[in-house]
Design a protein around this motif. Structure first.
Motif, PDB file in Angstrom:
ATOM      1  N   ASP A  81       0.703  -1.131   0.180  1.00 55.10           N
ATOM      2  CA  ASP A  81      -0.013   0.034   0.017  1.00 55.10           C
ATOM      3  C   ASP A  81       1.031   1.306   0.164  1.00 55.10           C
ATOM      4  O   ASP A  81       0.581   2.204  -0.849  1.00 55.10           O
ATOM      5  CB  ASP A  81      -1.104  -0.111   1.081  1.00 55.10           C
ATOM      6  CG  ASP A  81      -1.889  -1.137   1.152  1.00 55.10           C
ATOM      7  OD1 ASP A  81      -1.371  -2.262   1.387  1.00 55.10           O
ATOM      8  OD2 ASP A  81      -2.936  -0.992   1.366  1.00 55.10           O
ATOM      9  N   ALA A 102       2.638   1.783  -3.394  1.00 55.61           N
ATOM     10  CA  ALA A 102       1.668   2.402  -4.409  1.00 55.61           C
ATOM     11  C   ALA A 102       1.386   3.621  -4.213  1.00 55.61           C
ATOM     12  O   ALA A 102       1.157   4.391  -5.249  1.00 55.61           O
ATOM     13  CB  ALA A 102       0.494   1.176  -4.328  1.00 55.61           C
ATOM     14  N   MET A 113       4.205   3.884 -12.312  1.00 55.68           N
ATOM     15  CA  MET A 113       4.239   2.578 -11.773  1.00 55.68           C
ATOM     16  C   MET A 113       5.172   1.541 -12.677  1.00 55.68           C
ATOM     17  O   MET A 113       5.995   0.784 -12.314  1.00 55.68           O
ATOM     18  CB  MET A 113       3.098   2.162 -11.204  1.00 55.68           C
ATOM     19  CG  MET A 113       3.329   0.917 -10.382  1.00 55.68           C
ATOM     20  SD  MET A 113       1.567   0.271  -9.727  1.00 55.68           S
ATOM     21  CE  MET A 113       1.045   1.422  -8.629  1.00 55.68           C
ATOM     22  N   ALA A 146      -0.188  -3.762  -6.369  1.00 53.72           N
ATOM     23  CA  ALA A 146      -0.186  -2.360  -5.942  1.00 53.72           C
ATOM     24  C   ALA A 146      -1.295  -1.856  -6.522  1.00 53.72           C
ATOM     25  O   ALA A 146      -1.883  -1.098  -5.736  1.00 53.72           O
ATOM     26  CB  ALA A 146       1.194  -2.017  -6.531  1.00 53.72           C
ATOM     27  N   VAL A 147      -1.793  -2.119  -7.696  1.00 54.87           N
ATOM     28  CA  VAL A 147      -2.859  -1.229  -8.414  1.00 54.87           C
ATOM     29  C   VAL A 147      -4.235  -1.720  -7.699  1.00 54.87           C
ATOM     30  O   VAL A 147      -4.913  -0.844  -7.565  1.00 54.87           O
ATOM     31  CB  VAL A 147      -3.006  -1.269  -9.996  1.00 54.87           C
ATOM     32  CG1 VAL A 147      -1.786  -0.883 -10.582  1.00 54.87           C
ATOM     33  CG2 VAL A 147      -3.252  -2.905 -10.307  1.00 54.87           C
TER      34      VAL A 147
END
Length: 306
Positions: free
Chosen positions: A129, A132, A150, A192-193
């Motif tokens: 988290d 990201a 990213m 991450a997304v």
């Protein structure tokens, strides 16, 4: 619009003949608006007693092979000729409401996207988290810029290391080690997304160099990357191994919610312990010319094709 020849040969060798259980083969590229199969063959040695095709829950083409005789060698030889239409960042068109992050998927789409938003790996200390969130600015952030940054950050800040062994690092392991394979990077970016609320899926396929100036990592074997759902364009490709946004140089074979649903070849064998010797995988993708145009010959009957 390049025409491509693709060869994918997987060879298993054993010390002595063993018997084979059912095998599941997922090497046939997906038909879509941007990639069109012109011909496809799958030769298996020893010859299976039966081969049947199906589409799985994600629409991937899967061959199921069964065998009735033992052998000391098992070979899957896939040969593909296809037309590929690359698309890149310029072709990504996002609905107005989703052009800046954060946004919420529409009520019509969210029921079908929920499982692709769910996290698959534990993150007790919220490491994924936090990582990201570094791509999210204060206030509203351009959605495509966030995802592009990213993608390129993984390409720039992590070290690609080919690994023949089975298995995938957890996203946290990849984040801590700062190195991994294409499948490790794909799983890191997916988690991450998803931590940011995006719907994402794992993609297995092939990578190639569209021109002599393009040098892609991950060739010579199957390749892995990510698809993120963006309203207005649908599922968009992001390859963190090569920093690619769009499908330029990428051929999709399998799309799945999790990596374990997109294994190219899986199956069982039975024999003496220690019989298994080796597995070799050879993938080659080359840019070719279009297929020859059929020529009609007078006074001859054209054979029936199906």
């Amino acid at each position: 619009m390049p025409f491509l020849n693709l060869s994918h040969v997987t060879t298993y060798t054993y010390r002595q003949p063993v018997s084979f259980g059912e095998h599941r083969i997922m090497v046939r590229p997906r038909e879509s608006y941007d990639q069109h199969l012109l011909s496809a063959t799958l030769d298996i040695e020893p010859r299976p007693s039966d081969v049947r095709w199906l589409q799985d829950v994600f629409g991937n083409a899967v061959a199921i092979a069964t065998f009735d005789r033992p052998a000391a060698r098992l070979v899957f030889d896939s040969r593909i000729h296809l037309m590929h239409e690359p698309a890149d960042l310029d072709h990504v068109d996002i609905e107005d409401y989703a052009r800046t992050y954060p946004f919420t998927y529409s009520s019509e789409e969210i029921p079908d996207l929920l499982r692709s938003i769910e996290r698959q790996h534990l993150d007790p200390r919220r490491q994924i988290d936090s990582w990201a969130r570094r791509f999210v600015g204060t206030g509203q952030t351009d959605t495509l810029t966030l995802l592009s940054d990213m993608t390129t950050a993984i390409r720039r800040e992590f070290t690609y290391v080919a690994r023949a062994e089975k298995g995938t690092q957890t996203p946290i392991e990849t984040l801590e080690r700062r190195k991994g394979t294409c499948r490790d990077y794909a799983m890191l970016m997916i988690e991450a997304v998803r931590a940011l609320g995006f719907a994402a899926r794992f993609v297995s396929g092939y990578v190639y160099n569209p021109t002599a100036h393009d040098q892609r990592l991950g060739g010579g074997n199957t390749h892995a990357w990510v698809r993120v759902y963006l309203p207005g364009s649908g599922w968009v490709e992001f390859d963190p191994t090569n920093g690619i946004i769009g499908n330029r140089g990428l051929i999709r074979v399998a799309v799945a919610r999790d990596i374990y649903q997109a294994v190219p070849i899986s199956g069982t064998w039975a024999g003496f312990p220690g019989s298994f010797l080796d597995m070799e995988v050879a993938v080659n993708v080359s840019v070719a010319g279009p297929p020859p145009v059929p020529v009609s010959v007078p006074d001859q009957k054209e054979p029936v094709r199906c």
